[in-house]
Design an enzyme around this catalytic site. Sequence first.
Site, PDB file in Angstrom:
ATOM      1  N   HIS B  85      48.506  35.529  40.696  1.00 21.08           N
ATOM      2  CA  HIS B  85      49.036  36.851  40.382  1.00 21.08           C
ATOM      3  C   HIS B  85      48.685  37.793  41.539  1.00 21.08           C
ATOM      4  O   HIS B  85      47.703  37.580  42.261  1.00 21.08           O
ATOM      5  CB  HIS B  85      48.427  37.369  39.077  1.00 21.08           C
ATOM      6  CG  HIS B  85      48.958  36.697  37.852  1.00 21.08           C
ATOM      7  ND1 HIS B  85      48.842  37.219  36.587  1.00 21.08           N
ATOM      8  CD2 HIS B  85      49.635  35.525  37.700  1.00 21.08           C
ATOM      9  CE1 HIS B  85      49.410  36.420  35.712  1.00 21.08           C
ATOM     10  NE2 HIS B  85      49.888  35.377  36.355  1.00 21.08           N
ATOM     11  N   GLU B  87      47.310  40.679  41.639  1.00 21.87           N
ATOM     12  CA  GLU B  87      45.976  41.264  41.565  1.00 21.87           C
ATOM     13  C   GLU B  87      44.908  40.273  42.012  1.00 21.87           C
ATOM     14  O   GLU B  87      43.956  40.630  42.707  1.00 21.87           O
ATOM     15  CB  GLU B  87      45.665  41.717  40.126  1.00 21.87           C
ATOM     16  CG  GLU B  87      46.641  42.733  39.549  1.00 21.87           C
ATOM     17  CD  GLU B  87      47.757  42.096  38.731  1.00 21.87           C
ATOM     18  OE1 GLU B  87      48.309  41.062  39.176  1.00 21.87           O
ATOM     19  OE2 GLU B  87      48.095  42.622  37.667  1.00 21.87           O
ATOM     20  N   CYS B 123      43.744  38.843  34.916  1.00 22.94           N
ATOM     21  CA  CYS B 123      43.511  39.803  36.006  1.00 22.94           C
ATOM     22  C   CYS B 123      42.549  40.904  35.579  1.00 22.94           C
ATOM     23  O   CYS B 123      41.737  41.373  36.386  1.00 22.94           O
ATOM     24  CB  CYS B 123      44.837  40.383  36.479  1.00 22.94           C
ATOM     25  SG  CYS B 123      45.934  39.143  37.220  1.00 22.94           S
TER      26      CYS B 123
END
Lengths: 195, 195
Positions: B85, B87, B123
């Site tokens: 992801h 992040e 995240c």
Amino acid sequence: MKTAPALNHLEIKLTLPDWVRPFLKKNSPCSTDEEKMRLAVALARENVLRGTGGPVGAAVFRDPGPELLAVGVNGVERLGNSVAHAEMVAIMLAEQGQGSYTLRIPAGPKTALFTTCEPCAMCLGAVLWSGLTRLVCGAPREAALALGFEEGPVFPESYRYLEDRGVEIVRGVLAGEARAVLRLYQERSEGIYNG
Amino acid sequence: MKTAPALNHLEIKLTLPDWVRPFLKKNSPCSTDEEKMRLAVALARENVLRGTGGPVGAAVFRDPGPELLAVGVNGVERLGNSVAHAEMVAIMLAEQGQGSYTLRIPAGPKTALFTTCEPCAMCLGAVLWSGLTRLVCGAPREAALALGFEEGPVFPESYRYLEDRGVEIVRGVLAGEARAVLRLYQERSEGIYNG
């Protein structure tokens, strides 16, 4: 914009220590949950004894069956990477081995993650994304908290959320042995790295 | 134990696409939250337009101040890695650049993560581990859910948990622009990869 030279380095590399190799070549198959968790516990213990990371080990297996897809050990300090929890490393290596961002294959074989401690919030989220269909845990969250580890925002409804989406959760497999590795780490360390 | 050849590959490599480089060399400093989020939104949009991943971008900055430490874009499909992801990539690259598994330096400068969509459970957990002291979000979780994205077990108390541990959370910065990138992705994609 002033940028540090490191900003232009666009690659992250995560590695397992080389001592892991013999664990991957083991001839004796693990078929029961206890046998599979014993492998994860052995990895966690070795990680502490070798000083290569925190006291958690993980393994991804076909489920059911003896086929090992990947293992992981905590490498946060060694790699300078707070994401490098045992579970995350095992999940990423399993996906890499399967050549896919998901381990869930429609009508295909299922997969289970064995981890020696109930996952933190990050790892529990990662389990959902990975397509694992079963999560098997050793020591309870409380055992980690009692030693000063932070576990993040995990609530009873977090587990229910995963179960509602098809992830079976089993807790307390070899909990005593898994907890003993947490204690071993505490005895040998000057401090819990994220305490 | 029968092992697939891939099992012995002990390394994971995560990369950002090369088109990211000009964003890192930008001369105009970002100093306000809106300017920093605009960089993250531009990364997210470019990621969709170039077909290199999902519609989320992220950036880690010194806080306050214009210094950019790292950026990230979603690379799940491209990398075959469900952890990749935006992040997570930004956090790992920021730590790598600082040479530490934590961005929190006692009495040192603080750091903030700008992400174009409220983080998923994984995240959000990673934010806690990273030592970031501020999390700034664009589009709300509901915007992602409305498009068919799964966001994982995140509850109001998840945010409170982070706030109680010294992470300031700001939501809704350039929410409209961030949401527009989510829609753009939906229009251009055959399906949401994790729907």
